[in-house]
Design a protein around this motif. Structure first.
Motif, PDB file in Angstrom:
ATOM      1  N   LEU A  64       0.692  -1.266  -0.061  1.00  0.00           N
ATOM      2  CA  LEU A  64      -0.070   0.085  -0.014  1.00  0.00           C
ATOM      3  C   LEU A  64       0.716   1.310   0.088  1.00  0.00           C
ATOM      4  O   LEU A  64       0.482   2.353  -0.702  1.00  0.00           O
ATOM      5  N   ILE A  65       1.961   1.276   0.715  1.00  0.00           N
ATOM      6  CA  ILE A  65       2.837   2.547   0.836  1.00  0.00           C
ATOM      7  C   ILE A  65       3.585   2.762  -0.592  1.00  0.00           C
ATOM      8  O   ILE A  65       3.554   3.619  -0.931  1.00  0.00           O
ATOM      9  N   VAL A  66       4.174   1.583  -1.112  1.00  0.00           N
ATOM     10  CA  VAL A  66       4.855   1.813  -2.490  1.00  0.00           C
ATOM     11  C   VAL A  66       3.704   1.915  -3.673  1.00  0.00           C
ATOM     12  O   VAL A  66       3.875   2.932  -4.493  1.00  0.00           O
ATOM     13  N   PHE A  67       2.631   1.243  -3.669  1.00  0.00           N
ATOM     14  CA  PHE A  67       1.846   1.465  -4.917  1.00  0.00           C
ATOM     15  C   PHE A  67       0.458   1.886  -4.575  1.00  0.00           C
ATOM     16  O   PHE A  67      -0.522   1.526  -5.213  1.00  0.00           O
ATOM     17  N   GLY A  68       0.498   2.433  -3.402  1.00  0.00           N
ATOM     18  CA  GLY A  68      -0.989   2.939  -3.153  1.00  0.00           C
ATOM     19  C   GLY A  68      -1.775   3.844  -4.406  1.00  0.00           C
ATOM     20  O   GLY A  68      -2.877   3.658  -4.495  1.00  0.00           O
ATOM     21  N   VAL A  69      -0.972   4.641  -4.720  1.00  0.00           N
ATOM     22  CA  VAL A  69      -1.697   5.668  -5.593  1.00  0.00           C
ATOM     23  C   VAL A  69      -2.125   4.996  -7.051  1.00  0.00           C
ATOM     24  O   VAL A  69      -3.085   5.053  -7.394  1.00  0.00           O
ATOM     25  N   PRO A  70      -1.287   4.002  -7.789  1.00  0.00           N
ATOM     26  CA  PRO A  70      -1.865   3.343  -9.062  1.00  0.00           C
ATOM     27  C   PRO A  70      -3.086   2.411  -8.513  1.00  0.00           C
ATOM     28  O   PRO A  70      -3.854   2.367  -9.334  1.00  0.00           O
ATOM     29  N   VAL A  71      -2.765   1.912  -7.448  1.00  0.00           N
ATOM     30  CA  VAL A  71      -4.013   0.886  -6.952  1.00  0.00           C
ATOM     31  C   VAL A  71      -5.314   1.766  -6.840  1.00  0.00           C
ATOM     32  O   VAL A  71      -6.317   1.405  -7.435  1.00  0.00           O
ATOM     33  N   TRP A  72      -5.094   2.689  -6.056  1.00  0.00           N
ATOM     34  CA  TRP A  72      -6.444   3.627  -5.742  1.00  0.00           C
ATOM     35  C   TRP A  72      -6.743   4.184  -7.090  1.00  0.00           C
ATOM     36  O   TRP A  72      -8.036   4.275  -7.265  1.00  0.00           O
ATOM     37  N   VAL A  73      -6.115   4.688  -7.987  1.00  0.00           N
ATOM     38  CA  VAL A  73      -6.499   5.149  -9.322  1.00  0.00           C
ATOM     39  C   VAL A  73      -7.288   4.199  -9.999  1.00  0.00           C
ATOM     40  O   VAL A  73      -8.199   4.265 -10.612  1.00  0.00           O
ATOM     41  N   SER A  74      -6.663   2.974 -10.058  1.00  0.00           N
ATOM     42  CA  SER A  74      -7.308   1.875 -10.722  1.00  0.00           C
ATOM     43  C   SER A  74      -8.722   1.632 -10.167  1.00  0.00           C
ATOM     44  O   SER A  74      -9.597   1.190 -11.037  1.00  0.00           O
ATOM     45  N   ILE A  75      -8.721   1.602  -8.862  1.00  0.00           N
ATOM     46  CA  ILE A  75     -10.108   1.387  -8.154  1.00  0.00           C
ATOM     47  C   ILE A  75     -11.203   2.413  -8.507  1.00  0.00           C
ATOM     48  O   ILE A  75     -12.308   2.054  -8.896  1.00  0.00           O
ATOM     49  N   ALA A 121       6.351   1.844 -10.381  1.00  0.00           N
ATOM     50  CA  ALA A 121       4.799   1.918 -10.310  1.00  0.00           C
ATOM     51  C   ALA A 121       4.307   2.472 -11.697  1.00  0.00           C
ATOM     52  O   ALA A 121       3.086   2.149 -11.914  1.00  0.00           O
ATOM     53  N   ARG A 122       5.226   2.686 -12.551  1.00  0.00           N
ATOM     54  CA  ARG A 122       4.609   3.104 -13.951  1.00  0.00           C
ATOM     55  C   ARG A 122       4.328   1.755 -14.665  1.00  0.00           C
ATOM     56  O   ARG A 122       2.989   1.929 -15.482  1.00  0.00           O
ATOM     57  N   VAL A 123       4.807   0.719 -14.526  1.00  0.00           N
ATOM     58  CA  VAL A 123       4.285  -0.454 -15.062  1.00  0.00           C
ATOM     59  C   VAL A 123       3.227  -1.134 -14.311  1.00  0.00           C
ATOM     60  O   VAL A 123       2.075  -1.559 -15.176  1.00  0.00           O
ATOM     61  N   CYS A 124       3.098  -0.747 -13.250  1.00  0.00           N
ATOM     62  CA  CYS A 124       1.762  -1.302 -12.305  1.00  0.00           C
ATOM     63  C   CYS A 124       0.989  -0.396 -12.698  1.00  0.00           C
ATOM     64  O   CYS A 124      -0.365  -0.936 -12.779  1.00  0.00           O
ATOM     65  N   GLY A 125       0.947   1.033 -12.964  1.00  0.00           N
ATOM     66  CA  GLY A 125      -0.131   1.869 -13.317  1.00  0.00           C
ATOM     67  C   GLY A 125      -0.659   1.561 -14.761  1.00  0.00           C
ATOM     68  O   GLY A 125      -1.575   2.060 -14.947  1.00  0.00           O
ATOM     69  N   VAL A 126      -0.093   0.782 -15.484  1.00  0.00           N
ATOM     70  CA  VAL A 126      -0.478  -0.016 -16.750  1.00  0.00           C
ATOM     71  C   VAL A 126      -1.471  -1.092 -16.479  1.00  0.00           C
ATOM     72  O   VAL A 126      -2.554  -1.389 -16.989  1.00  0.00           O
ATOM     73  N   ILE A 127      -1.010  -1.931 -15.543  1.00  0.00           N
ATOM     74  CA  ILE A 127      -1.646  -3.394 -15.450  1.00  0.00           C
ATOM     75  C   ILE A 127      -2.888  -3.402 -14.488  1.00  0.00           C
ATOM     76  O   ILE A 127      -3.935  -3.754 -14.889  1.00  0.00           O
ATOM     77  N   VAL A 128      -2.819  -2.597 -13.484  1.00  0.00           N
ATOM     78  CA  VAL A 128      -3.763  -2.695 -12.535  1.00  0.00           C
ATOM     79  C   VAL A 128      -4.971  -2.048 -12.955  1.00  0.00           C
ATOM     80  O   VAL A 128      -6.302  -2.570 -12.891  1.00  0.00           O
TER      81      VAL A 128
END
Length: 435
Positions: free
Chosen positions: A27-38, A286-293
């Protein structure tokens, strides 16, 4: 059976001893892309509820977006990035070359084996293609491979990224179909190794025909032992990940968080990583995660909508109307998955097609785990088949080589992997041996 019981108990609890660490890091490292995805997924859901009742989606959509298992996706991406920046990926490739470098096609085989080692940690095809490609393509060219052939070999070997556990694709598959990711990892072990061996064998045949790789270094036990000892910390990482998962010590999500911590600590201890590298590492991951999630978040409402409209039942009836032969049904599914893999990335294919094709597979006599392994393995072909061919684009970006030229040399590897797909389809034991 004890392993399955332990994993089921862990799944029921949500997490074990390492759970808080997994949640904290994720959650600390990838909170932003996960919550944007949600947010994107929620926006799509609210848009569709103008015409569909909210009860259509039920609780499964909410649980899918917030699932504890989904945190493993960004964590494994971060692990792969840390592996490259810490130099541990170089050590893994050294072990691969020391192990099979004495073969007639030693460098090609060691490149493929290096991709397999990297897959045991990162769970990502593109990351493996980029990491291994940077280290091996120029060496393959120096050894006698044409540049497109070297690129095709790396791109094909990197397909093991989603096939050899731990794998992001199997985490998503377990999330979508409600299956244990740990059990999927266990079932995928043999198929993943078979795909890696098919790439090696295909490369041997190509070399026999064209003689790309002539000279070879003799195998030396002394060199092998020295290389393995030098890479002991790099080899320790997959042992921690897979050993912890298969022993029931922690879940795949917790294993991903532990892997991040272990790789970073090893890199800092060896001086290959500095504290200044960590922000850049987090940003690129996080850039890669922001594409996948976001793909997962937006695809989930679509999958739920298709189910509410009885699309799976219609598909089963349509295929059943074409043939009542289980073998033909399986072949039709493979054809659909190959075509889908050519035009769409693995994650949306799994989220959208898995619920649609599972009833067809069940009607053909396949159990859920057999179907899941077959689907992911077949979709793996899409990483080296145009027009999408993600691995082709990755190695082309590294070398500026034509994608069509690389794809032409990759065609024999596609055929070799297709033989493995057919073997998995009609020999269920290969993907259900550990169940």
């Amino acid at each position: 059976m004890e392993f399955l019981a332990v994993q089921q108990a862990a799944a029921d609890l949500g997490w074990t001893f390492y759970g808080p660490l997994a949640v904290l890091v994720g959650l600390i490292v990838f909170g932003v892309p996960v919550w944007v995805s949600i947010g994107l997924g929620t926006l799509g859901m609210l848009t569709m509820t103008e015409t569909l009742p909210l009860s259509v989606f039920g609780e499964s959509l909410f649980e899918g977006i917030n699932a504890f298992a989904l945190i493993a996706v960004p964590l494994f991406i971060l692990t792969g990035d840390a592996l490259v920046r810490s130099g541990l990926s170089d050590k893994l490739l050294d072990v691969a070359e020391a192990s099979v470098g004495g073969m007639r096609t030693g460098l090609g085989s060691s490149t493929t084996l290096g991709c397999g080692f990297f897959a045991c940690i990162s769970g990502s095809d593109a990351a493996g293609a980029a990491a291994v490609g940077r280290m091996t393509i120029h060496r393959l060219v120096e050894r006698g491979y044409p540049l497109p052939a070297a690129c095709a070999l790396v791109a094909s070997g990197a397909c093991t990224g989603i096939l050899i556990p731990p794998s992001i694709a199997y985490i998503v598959m377990g999330l979508v179909l409600g299956m244990s990711a740990s059990t999927l990892f266990l079932a995928a072990a043999i198929p993943g190794v078979l795909v890696m061996l098919s790439v090696m064998v295909t490369n041997v045949v190509i070399n026999r025909l064209h003689g790309f790789e002539g000279d070879r270094a003799p195998f030396s036990w002394r060199r092998w032992v020295a290389t393995v000892w030098d890479a002991r910390w790099a080899l320790f990482v997959p042992v921690v990940i897979l050993g912890g998962i298969y022993s029931g010590l922690f879940t795949p999500t917790e294993a991903a968080s532990v892997a991040v911590v272990v790789v970073v600590l090893i890199g800092l201890h060896q001086g290959r990583l500095t504290l200044g590298d960590i922000p850049r590492m987090l940003e690129s991951s996080a850039r890669v995660c922001g594409v996948i999630v976001p793909i997962i978040a937006v695809s989930l409402p679509l999958a739920q909508t298709l189910a509410s409209l009885d699309i799976p039942q219609t598909l089963v009836s349509g295929i059943g109307g074409l043939t009542d032969s289980p073998s033909m049904m399986i072949l039709l599914m493979i054809g659909i998955l190959i075509l889908a893999g050519c035009v769409m990335e693995t994650t949306p294919n799994i989220v959208i097609l898995a619920p649609l094709l599972l009833p067809v597979a069940q009607q053909a006599g396949m159990n859920d785990f057999h179907f899941a392994i077959l689907m992911v393995t077949t979709l793996g072909l899409g990483f080296i088949t145009p027009p999408l061919g993600l691995n082709l684009f990755v190695v082309s970006g590294l070398t500026r080589c034509s994608i069509l030229a690389i794809a032409r040399y990759a065609f024999p590897f596609v055929l070799g992997m297709l033989l493995v797909v057919l073997l998995i389809a009609f020999v269920p034991w290969l993907s259900t041996w550990g169940l």
